[in-house]
Motif scaffolding. Structure first.
Motif, PDB file in Angstrom:
ATOM      1  N   LYS A  14      36.198  39.987  40.713  1.00  0.00           N
ATOM      2  CA  LYS A  14      36.433  39.883  42.152  1.00  0.00           C
ATOM      3  C   LYS A  14      35.935  41.149  42.835  1.00  0.00           C
ATOM      4  O   LYS A  14      36.361  42.261  42.513  1.00  0.00           O
ATOM      5  CB  LYS A  14      37.927  39.694  42.451  1.00  0.00           C
ATOM      6  CG  LYS A  14      38.234  39.552  43.937  1.00  0.00           C
ATOM      7  CD  LYS A  14      37.584  38.329  44.559  1.00  0.00           C
ATOM      8  CE  LYS A  14      37.867  38.225  46.044  1.00  0.00           C
ATOM      9  NZ  LYS A  14      37.160  37.065  46.663  1.00  0.00           N
ATOM     10  N   ILE A  21      37.177  44.841  42.320  1.00  0.00           N
ATOM     11  CA  ILE A  21      38.623  44.932  42.112  1.00  0.00           C
ATOM     12  C   ILE A  21      39.007  44.454  40.718  1.00  0.00           C
ATOM     13  O   ILE A  21      39.816  45.071  40.026  1.00  0.00           O
ATOM     14  CB  ILE A  21      39.378  44.090  43.169  1.00  0.00           C
ATOM     15  CG1 ILE A  21      38.936  44.469  44.592  1.00  0.00           C
ATOM     16  CG2 ILE A  21      40.892  44.244  43.012  1.00  0.00           C
ATOM     17  CD1 ILE A  21      39.255  45.869  44.994  1.00  0.00           C
ATOM     18  N   GLY A  44      45.399  45.265  39.669  1.00  0.00           N
ATOM     19  CA  GLY A  44      44.681  44.026  39.940  1.00  0.00           C
ATOM     20  C   GLY A  44      45.407  42.789  39.439  1.00  0.00           C
ATOM     21  O   GLY A  44      44.879  41.672  39.491  1.00  0.00           O
ATOM     22  N   THR A  46      48.133  41.227  40.689  1.00  0.00           N
ATOM     23  CA  THR A  46      48.441  40.274  41.761  1.00  0.00           C
ATOM     24  C   THR A  46      47.182  39.556  42.231  1.00  0.00           C
ATOM     25  O   THR A  46      47.191  38.345  42.471  1.00  0.00           O
ATOM     26  CB  THR A  46      49.113  41.005  42.946  1.00  0.00           C
ATOM     27  OG1 THR A  46      50.308  41.629  42.475  1.00  0.00           O
ATOM     28  CG2 THR A  46      49.461  40.028  44.056  1.00  0.00           C
ATOM     29  N   THR A  47      46.077  40.276  42.326  1.00  0.00           N
ATOM     30  CA  THR A  47      44.808  39.655  42.714  1.00  0.00           C
ATOM     31  C   THR A  47      44.399  38.594  41.706  1.00  0.00           C
ATOM     32  O   THR A  47      43.945  37.503  42.076  1.00  0.00           O
ATOM     33  CB  THR A  47      43.694  40.727  42.824  1.00  0.00           C
ATOM     34  OG1 THR A  47      44.092  41.715  43.767  1.00  0.00           O
ATOM     35  CG2 THR A  47      42.374  40.115  43.261  1.00  0.00           C
ATOM     36  N   THR A  48      44.595  38.890  40.427  1.00  0.00           N
ATOM     37  CA  THR A  48      44.264  37.912  39.379  1.00  0.00           C
ATOM     38  C   THR A  48      45.126  36.668  39.510  1.00  0.00           C
ATOM     39  O   THR A  48      44.617  35.533  39.452  1.00  0.00           O
ATOM     40  CB  THR A  48      44.456  38.537  37.981  1.00  0.00           C
ATOM     41  OG1 THR A  48      43.617  39.695  37.877  1.00  0.00           O
ATOM     42  CG2 THR A  48      44.089  37.544  36.883  1.00  0.00           C
ATOM     43  N   ARG A  50      46.568  35.521  42.167  1.00  0.00           N
ATOM     44  CA  ARG A  50      46.156  34.786  43.374  1.00  0.00           C
ATOM     45  C   ARG A  50      44.912  33.939  43.112  1.00  0.00           C
ATOM     46  O   ARG A  50      44.765  32.847  43.656  1.00  0.00           O
ATOM     47  CB  ARG A  50      45.911  35.768  44.524  1.00  0.00           C
ATOM     48  CG  ARG A  50      47.206  36.368  45.065  1.00  0.00           C
ATOM     49  CD  ARG A  50      46.930  37.506  46.034  1.00  0.00           C
ATOM     50  NE  ARG A  50      46.344  37.039  47.277  1.00  0.00           N
ATOM     51  CZ  ARG A  50      47.034  36.577  48.317  1.00  0.00           C
ATOM     52  NH1 ARG A  50      48.360  36.506  48.239  1.00  0.00           N
ATOM     53  NH2 ARG A  50      46.432  36.189  49.416  1.00  0.00           N
ATOM     54  N   ILE A  56      42.756  32.784  46.417  1.00  0.00           N
ATOM     55  CA  ILE A  56      41.474  33.434  46.708  1.00  0.00           C
ATOM     56  C   ILE A  56      40.471  33.017  45.635  1.00  0.00           C
ATOM     57  O   ILE A  56      40.853  32.645  44.528  1.00  0.00           O
ATOM     58  CB  ILE A  56      41.592  34.988  46.762  1.00  0.00           C
ATOM     59  CG1 ILE A  56      42.168  35.547  45.453  1.00  0.00           C
ATOM     60  CG2 ILE A  56      42.411  35.434  47.944  1.00  0.00           C
ATOM     61  CD1 ILE A  56      42.194  37.066  45.398  1.00  0.00           C
TER      62      ILE A  56
END
Length: 304
Positions: A14, A21, A44, A46-48, A50, A56
């Protein structure tokens, strides 16, 4: 995808602007396992998560849920996943049953009969017709999980499921999550800042730092690799030099010597020390915790 793998993440990347990120993250979940997902602030994680639940889109990489590619067939893939965040969104003025009925009305593919099944699964039969405003935090968490289970997912993602619970509630939630995996065959991905709970709850863990997964393995394997033997000896300097001829030696916070726990070598090293006139006052194994491992692998960063 084997019939045991319910979630496969391959080379997930991402980028936001020029900043990367998430840097090539890969892991998979097996049917019926509890998988811990750990990372310090800004790792990272939380980004993963999501990206896993479709909030996302990844810049690169592939996510497969229940054998369906998330990008190519989003609708089919997302049906295989259930998720609740730290505090499930519930209507406090409605009963538990009314909350579930409201959710079912929004998802026509879910049968109203499924409500009774999930209520029994989460153990809320005696309180499901009471208003949610009268529920304890643990009961609200269970109702949130019941909502996530309505669609019969293969994968359940729980973000901080024990947050705010007292010690009894934490133990009950841990046992409940384990029963979902063992009895229902669910794959459960759990993020938590309580490393001792992850150690007790999870079969495997992924440790993430700075956008990369730096270790994935069973809890038992990760910890056994770092077992140490503690030596209290005198004179220490001579013992240090003697053991250092065989293996890497360090000192603990009490000034005792530490060596790897090679069980077949310990008697030999002990004999060598004694025959050299060194007094061995104590020999004891030191078993690390997941917290010790986490600090070692991430350089002491705090977990989110």
């Amino acid at each position: 995808m084997s019939n045991k793998e319910t979630l496969i993440v391959e080379n997930l990347v991402k980028r936001i602007g020029k900043k990367t990120i998430i840097k090539g993250v890969s892991f998979s979940l097996q049917k019926g396992e509890v998988f811990g997902f750990l990372g310090p602030n800004g790792a990272g994680k939380t980004t993963t998560i999501r990206m896993l639940v479709g909030l996302i889109r990844p810049t690169k990489g592939r996510i497969s849920i229940g054998g369906q590619d998330l990008e190519k067939d989003f609708t089919k893939a997302i049906k295989h996943i259930g998720c609740i965040v730290e505090n499930p969104e519930l209507y406090p003025y409605l009963t538990g049953r009314e909350n579930l009925e409201h959710f079912v009305r929004m998802v026509p593919s879910i049968s109203p009969l499924r409500i009774n099944e999930v209520v029994e699964l989460v153990g809320l039969q005696n309180r499901i017709d009471d208003r949610v405003s009268t529920y304890s935090l643990g009961m609200r968490q269970r109702l949130g999980i019941a909502q996530a289970l309505l669609g019969k997912p293969d994968v359940l993602i729980l973000d901080e499921p024990t947050n705010g619970l007292d010690p009894v509630g934490i133990r009950e939630m841990r046992e409940f999550i384990r029963s979902l995996a063992e009895k229902e065959g669910l794959s459960v991905l759990v993020s938590s800042h309580l490393l001792s709970e992850i150690q007790l709850m999870c079969d495997r863990v992924a440790i993430m730092s700075k956008g990369e997964i730096i270790k994935v393995d069973t809890v038992q394997q990760l910890l056994s690799e770092r077992e140490r033997m503690v030596w209290e000896v005198e004179p220490k300097e001579e013992a240090y030099a003697l053991l250092g001829e065989e293996v890497n030696v360090t000192e603990d916070e009490n000034g005792k010597l530490l060596t790897p726990l090679y069980k077949n070598k310990i008697p030999e090293w002990n004999e060598k020390l004694v025959s050299s006139g060194i007094t061995v006052k104590e020999m004891s194994p030191k078993l690390p915790t997941l917290e010790d491992l986490f600090i070692e692998l991430t350089g002491g960063e705090t977990i989110d």
